[in-house]
Design an enzyme around this catalytic site. Structure first.
Site, mmCIF file in Angstrom:
data_model
loop_
_atom_site.group_PDB
_atom_site.id
_atom_site.type_symbol
_atom_site.label_atom_id
_atom_site.label_comp_id
_atom_site.label_asym_id
_atom_site.label_seq_id
_atom_site.Cartn_x
_atom_site.Cartn_y
_atom_site.Cartn_z
ATOM 1 C CG HIS A 66 -2.034 0.960 1.184
ATOM 2 N ND1 HIS A 66 -2.312 1.777 0.115
ATOM 3 C CD2 HIS A 66 -2.962 1.283 2.137
ATOM 4 C CE1 HIS A 66 -3.349 2.538 0.394
ATOM 5 N NE2 HIS A 66 -3.759 2.273 1.615
ATOM 6 C CG HIS A 123 -4.159 0.926 -9.117
ATOM 7 N ND1 HIS A 123 -5.413 0.775 -8.583
ATOM 8 C CD2 HIS A 123 -3.489 1.771 -8.285
ATOM 9 C CE1 HIS A 123 -5.511 1.500 -7.481
ATOM 10 N NE2 HIS A 123 -4.364 2.115 -7.275
ATOM 11 C CG ASP A 138 2.502 4.032 -5.802
ATOM 12 O OD1 ASP A 138 2.404 4.945 -4.973
ATOM 13 O OD2 ASP A 138 1.684 3.102 -5.892
#
Length: 494
Positions: free
Chosen positions: A297, A336, A392
């Protein structure tokens, strides 16, 4: 066997025939969803050889490992279309907000449902910044951590400890319906905790940062923006008139904005699960922080940087991608859980990265990142699996260029996510029908009933190493201790 057929009538419903009994059930469809509890009415007698633990006569249960298709709440906050790559806060596309809004304005939007007027925002901002100062006693808490403690461990502890300063905010002390009444007095108490948590989030994160450097803590400044104050508290060393670089300040604000909420992700769900017991919001936020700590996460952007470092140079990218295909290496920053195309946040962050690199200089890892991006995007293996870069992939490069240590990356994720957590927590506290404690079901597949056996008569029933404790090797001080003699202790068997 259960057969289901969608029947479109004036009132939509799902017609289910249970082939075990021949009975037909009609389950209402509302907002393209069906109530899971309706399946409890689909019962059947238990047949010979069927396990008692299956509870066949008590109705069907819905098995959904990892909440892949289970809705647990009706929400007005964030909408995600993973197939189309869409993210909206309260109906506003994230692309528009990133260009025209600010993190703190979006925090207001997420929590209260609309973009604020100038007067509303000024009041909200003043309250948040006013509540940014920590109690002096908190310095003792921070000083008790080792200098090399992970900043997320410090931040999680700080959120939990913060609640101990505010007994008036604890439903266990002030009444369990403290936040659920919806009265003006109740809303005022709720809002005060929201101001405190938003205001102190950056202060606590900055304190965790300075603990690592052995620097004295900094009192939040007056007159700076939310992210400007955060950068000031991390970096100020006593200079007169110190102000963070405006490009970096704005970049951090954009990153905070796109990370503010993302529907019912793991940490948000943790906040709601914890909050459903009507615990104080500080404990609920601390639980969310602990959930975000995990590498699947909040640690994802840190994993991207570690991956790029391990690749070494752009020339090694093709070999690395082949290792990924053979499942010998992990590709971080691509794909994702929700998005099946591109992550809409990644385009915003990519543009922000260019603005940051223009003043910090290009990170040596950028060329490796670009080569990895280009190679993966033209490789059928990754394209067919819809593994596009996510938020990210680029955010880690920005944080690194701005000089943040790797283990501080999750903190830079947790701080802005406080707004989203609070929005969902507030919504649940005020939802129609009140709050029900979250209590998922399970499918029990363990042993059937068995009789207790005295320890003298037991045999080792473990069939694999997983079914018994791992033997721990002890040396050094432990061995010296066991070799020592003292009253009441038999000589250690080595």
């Amino acid at each position: 066997m259960v057969r289901a057929t969608l029947v479109k009538q004036r009132n939509e419903s799902l017609t289910v025939k249970d082939e075990r009994t021949g009975k037909v059930y009609s389950i209402p469809i509302t907002e393209n969803s069906i109530p899971a509890t309706a399946f409890k009415k689909i019962v059947a007698p238990r047949k010979g050889g069927e396990r008692e633990e299956d509870e066949t006569e008590r109705g069907l249960r819905v098995l959904d490992k990892g909440f892949l298709n289970t809705a647990v709440i009706r929400s007005e906050i964030t909408y995600i279309d993973g197939e189309a790559g869409v993210l909206r806060y309260r109906g506003y596309p994230i692309e528009q907000l990133a260009v025209n809004s600010s993190y703190l304005e979006c925090a207001y939007l997420l929590i209260y449902g609309s973009l604020p007027t100038r007067t509303q925002f000024r009041t909200f901002e003043n309250e948040v910044m006013h509540h940014s100062i920590m109690h002096h006693d908190s310095e003792e808490l921070y000083s008790s951590f080792r200098y090399d403690s992970h900043p997320m461990a410090i931040l999680t502890s700080a959120f939990a400890a913060l609640g101990s300063n505010h007994a008036d905010a604890n439903p266990s002390l002030a009444g369990q319906n403290l936040y659920t009444r919806g009265t003006p007095e109740s809303l005022a108490v709720m809002d005060k905790q929201i101001f405190r948590l938003l205001g102190k989030a950056t202060t606590m994160a900055a304190m965790a940062y300075r603990v690592r450097q052995g620097r004295a803590f900094v009192t939040p400044p007056v007159g700076l923006s939310y992210t400007g104050s955060f950068l000031y508290q991390m970096d100020h060393l006593g200079e007169e008139g110190y102000k963070p670089n405006p490009v970096l300040e704005r970049a951090l604000d954009v990153l905070f904005l796109v990370h503010a909420d993302h529907e019912l992700n793991a940490s948000c769900t943790t906040v709601l699960q914890t909050g459903s017991s009507l615990v104080d919001p500080y404990s609920a936020i601390a639980a969310g922080c602990a959930s975000l700590y995990g590498p699947l996460h909040g640690g994802a952007n840190e994993a991207v940087i570690r991956m790029l470092i391990s690749i070494g140079s752009p020339d090694n990218v093709p070999q690395f991608l082949e290792q990924v295909k053979r499942k010998e290496s992990v590709l971080s920053g691509f794909g994702h859980r929700v998005y099946r195309t591109s992550d809409p946040r990644s385009f915003i962050v990519r543009k922000t990265a260019d603005e940051v690199f223009a003043i910090t200089g290009k990170d040596p890892l950028l060329e490796t990142a670009m080569r990895l991006h280009d190679e993966a995007m033209k490789d059928d293996y990754f394209v067919s699996r819809k593994l596009a870069p996510n938020v990210d992939f680029w955010s880690g490069l920005i944080y690194r260029a701005m000089g943040f240590p790797l283990d501080f990356f999750p903190v830079l994720f947790a701080v802005p996510r406080v707004a989203g957590w609070l929005a969902h927590w507030r919504q649940m506290m005020l939802q129609e029908g009140g709050v029900k404690i979250w209590r998922p079901r399970q499918i029990y597949v363990g042993p059937e009933v068995r009789e207790f056996v005295p320890i003298e008569q037991r045999k080792d029933e473990s069939k694999s190493p997983r079914e018994k404790p791992t033997e721990v090797y002890h040396s050094g001080q432990s061995r010296r201790y066991w070799l020592a003699e003292y009253k009441g202790k038999e000589r250690a068997k080595l």
